[in-house]
Scaffold this motif. Structure first.
Motif, PDB file in Angstrom:
ATOM      1  N   GLU A  68       0.771  -1.154   0.064  1.00  0.00           N
ATOM      2  CA  GLU A  68      -0.113   0.298   0.213  1.00  0.00           C
ATOM      3  C   GLU A  68       0.861   1.095  -0.012  1.00  0.00           C
ATOM      4  O   GLU A  68       0.681   2.206  -0.758  1.00  0.00           O
ATOM      5  CB  GLU A  68      -0.962  -0.233   1.381  1.00  0.00           C
ATOM      6  N   LYS A  69       1.853   1.279   0.828  1.00  0.00           N
ATOM      7  CA  LYS A  69       2.832   2.304   0.583  1.00  0.00           C
ATOM      8  C   LYS A  69       3.403   2.629  -0.408  1.00  0.00           C
ATOM      9  O   LYS A  69       3.607   3.833  -1.214  1.00  0.00           O
ATOM     10  CB  LYS A  69       3.951   2.275   1.510  1.00  0.00           C
ATOM     11  N   GLY A  70       3.897   1.409  -1.329  1.00  0.00           N
ATOM     12  CA  GLY A  70       4.166   1.604  -2.714  1.00  0.00           C
ATOM     13  C   GLY A  70       3.073   2.080  -3.610  1.00  0.00           C
ATOM     14  O   GLY A  70       3.455   2.957  -4.523  1.00  0.00           O
ATOM     15  N   ARG A  71       1.693   1.845  -3.783  1.00  0.00           N
ATOM     16  CA  ARG A  71       0.855   2.587  -4.473  1.00  0.00           C
ATOM     17  C   ARG A  71       0.572   3.879  -4.100  1.00  0.00           C
ATOM     18  O   ARG A  71       0.587   4.587  -5.208  1.00  0.00           O
ATOM     19  CB  ARG A  71      -0.613   1.995  -3.942  1.00  0.00           C
ATOM     20  N   THR A  72       0.900   4.487  -2.852  1.00  0.00           N
ATOM     21  CA  THR A  72       0.683   5.825  -2.656  1.00  0.00           C
ATOM     22  C   THR A  72       2.034   6.583  -2.547  1.00  0.00           C
ATOM     23  O   THR A  72       1.906   7.780  -2.508  1.00  0.00           O
ATOM     24  CB  THR A  72       0.059   6.094  -1.356  1.00  0.00           C
ATOM     25  N   ALA A  73       3.259   5.743  -2.981  1.00  0.00           N
ATOM     26  CA  ALA A  73       4.538   6.723  -2.903  1.00  0.00           C
ATOM     27  C   ALA A  73       4.619   7.682  -3.825  1.00  0.00           C
ATOM     28  O   ALA A  73       3.857   7.635  -5.057  1.00  0.00           O
ATOM     29  CB  ALA A  73       5.572   5.592  -3.400  1.00  0.00           C
ATOM     30  N   SER A  74       5.349   8.880  -3.357  1.00  0.00           N
ATOM     31  CA  SER A  74       5.391   9.918  -4.274  1.00  0.00           C
ATOM     32  C   SER A  74       6.424   9.563  -5.352  1.00  0.00           C
ATOM     33  O   SER A  74       7.671   8.924  -4.953  1.00  0.00           O
ATOM     34  CB  SER A  74       5.912  10.926  -3.311  1.00  0.00           C
ATOM     35  N   VAL A  75       6.429   9.892  -6.435  1.00  0.00           N
ATOM     36  CA  VAL A  75       7.344   9.678  -7.580  1.00  0.00           C
ATOM     37  C   VAL A  75       8.707  10.509  -7.151  1.00  0.00           C
ATOM     38  O   VAL A  75       9.768   9.875  -7.369  1.00  0.00           O
ATOM     39  CB  VAL A  75       6.889   9.731  -8.795  1.00  0.00           C
ATOM     40  N   GLY A  76       8.399  11.715  -6.401  1.00  0.00           N
ATOM     41  CA  GLY A  76       9.544  12.386  -6.197  1.00  0.00           C
ATOM     42  C   GLY A  76      10.503  11.840  -5.177  1.00  0.00           C
ATOM     43  O   GLY A  76      11.722  11.792  -5.197  1.00  0.00           O
ATOM     44  N   ALA A  77       9.737  11.145  -4.220  1.00  0.00           N
ATOM     45  CA  ALA A  77      10.650  10.246  -3.197  1.00  0.00           C
ATOM     46  C   ALA A  77      11.368   9.365  -3.878  1.00  0.00           C
ATOM     47  O   ALA A  77      12.421   9.124  -3.160  1.00  0.00           O
ATOM     48  CB  ALA A  77       9.539   9.950  -2.131  1.00  0.00           C
ATOM     49  N   VAL A  78      10.719   8.729  -4.498  1.00  0.00           N
ATOM     50  CA  VAL A  78      11.366   7.400  -5.248  1.00  0.00           C
ATOM     51  C   VAL A  78      12.549   7.970  -5.981  1.00  0.00           C
ATOM     52  O   VAL A  78      13.630   7.434  -6.105  1.00  0.00           O
ATOM     53  CB  VAL A  78      10.385   6.594  -6.277  1.00  0.00           C
ATOM     54  N   VAL A  79      12.335   9.075  -6.797  1.00  0.00           N
ATOM     55  CA  VAL A  79      13.553   9.537  -7.671  1.00  0.00           C
ATOM     56  C   VAL A  79      14.511   9.919  -6.808  1.00  0.00           C
ATOM     57  O   VAL A  79      15.763   9.654  -7.106  1.00  0.00           O
ATOM     58  CB  VAL A  79      12.994  10.665  -8.608  1.00  0.00           C
ATOM     59  N   ARG A  80      14.256  10.590  -5.646  1.00  0.00           N
ATOM     60  CA  ARG A  80      15.379  11.211  -4.864  1.00  0.00           C
ATOM     61  C   ARG A  80      16.158   9.974  -4.242  1.00  0.00           C
ATOM     62  O   ARG A  80      17.224   9.847  -4.125  1.00  0.00           O
ATOM     63  CB  ARG A  80      14.685  11.718  -3.690  1.00  0.00           C
ATOM     64  N   ALA A  81      15.532   9.005  -3.822  1.00  0.00           N
ATOM     65  CA  ALA A  81      16.038   7.810  -3.301  1.00  0.00           C
ATOM     66  C   ALA A  81      17.105   7.120  -4.138  1.00  0.00           C
ATOM     67  O   ALA A  81      18.068   6.506  -3.833  1.00  0.00           O
ATOM     68  CB  ALA A  81      15.018   6.815  -2.893  1.00  0.00           C
ATOM     69  N   PHE A  82      16.497   6.726  -5.552  1.00  0.00           N
ATOM     70  CA  PHE A  82      17.458   6.265  -6.382  1.00  0.00           C
ATOM     71  C   PHE A  82      18.626   7.000  -7.017  1.00  0.00           C
ATOM     72  O   PHE A  82      19.906   6.693  -7.343  1.00  0.00           O
ATOM     73  CB  PHE A  82      16.719   5.408  -7.427  1.00  0.00           C
ATOM     74  N   GLU A  83      18.365   8.347  -6.901  1.00  0.00           N
ATOM     75  CA  GLU A  83      19.151   9.275  -7.525  1.00  0.00           C
ATOM     76  C   GLU A  83      20.227   9.748  -6.465  1.00  0.00           C
ATOM     77  O   GLU A  83      21.474  10.134  -7.025  1.00  0.00           O
ATOM     78  CB  GLU A  83      18.535  10.453  -8.280  1.00  0.00           C
ATOM     79  N   GLY A  84      20.088   9.821  -5.400  1.00  0.00           N
ATOM     80  CA  GLY A  84      20.903  10.260  -4.391  1.00  0.00           C
ATOM     81  C   GLY A  84      20.778  11.816  -4.291  1.00  0.00           C
ATOM     82  O   GLY A  84      20.259  12.342  -4.868  1.00  0.00           O
TER      83      GLY A  84
END
Length: 144
Positions: A68-84
C-alpha cells in the motif's frame, strides 16, 4: 536532467506491479517483460523492498507485490532515493573547477534539481498507472 537507468527501472517496476492485480509476477518475469538483465532487476527490487514499497514471497505461489505504501508513494521520493543527493555537476572531482570559490552555477543547478524533484512529489505510483497507461501495461506484460 537525466535519470539513472536504475531510477527509470525502479519506476517501471512499481508501475508494472501496480497493475498486476491478483497475479504476483516474479522478478525474473518482470525483468523479461521489461527486457532488462535479471541481475539488474533483482537489485532494483531489493532496493524497493528496503524502502517498503514492494513485498516478495519465495517459493511456489510466490512473487512480487506492490505494498500500500508503494501504491501511494511519491514519485519524487522514489526518484530522490535512487538518484541520491549528489550534485548535477562535479565541481571537486579529479580536476577541481577553478571557479569553485565564486561560482553561482552550482547553486543554480541545485535549485533546478530540487524544482525537478518537487514537481514529481505530488505524483503517486497510482497516478502513473491511471488510464490509459494501466491497460497498456497489462497488454505488454506476460502475466495475465
Amino acid at each position: 536532467m537525466r535519470l539513472l537507468r536504475s531510477t527509470d527501472l525502479a519506476l517501471r517496476v512499481l508501475m508494472r506491479l501496480a497493475v498486476s492485480g491478483e497475479s504476483s509476477p516474479t522478478t525474473r518475469q518482470v525483468a523479461e517483460d521489461m527486457e532488462v538483465p535479471y541481475t539488474h532487476a533483482a537489485k532494483i527490487v531489493a532496493g524497493l523492498q528496503r524502502m517498503g514499497l514492494v513485498s516478495a514471497r519465495r517459493g511456489r505461489g510466490g512473487g512480487l507485490a506492490l505494498s500500500e505504501k508503494g501504491r501511494t508513494a511519491s514519485v519524487g521520493a522514489v526518484v530522490r532515493a535512487f538518484e541520491g543527493d549528489g550534485d548535477i555537476v562535479d565541481c571537486e572531482g579529479a580536476t577541481p573547477c577553478p571557479l569553485h570559490s565564486g561560482c553561482r552555477l552550482r547553486a543554480a543547478l541545485r535549485r533546478a534539481q530540487e524544482a525537478f524533484y518537487a514537481s514529481l512529489d505530488p505524483v503517486t505510483v497510482a497516478d502513473m498507472v491511471a488510464e490509459p497507461t494501466g491497460p497498456l501495461l497489462l497488454e505488454i506484460s506476460r502475466t495475465p
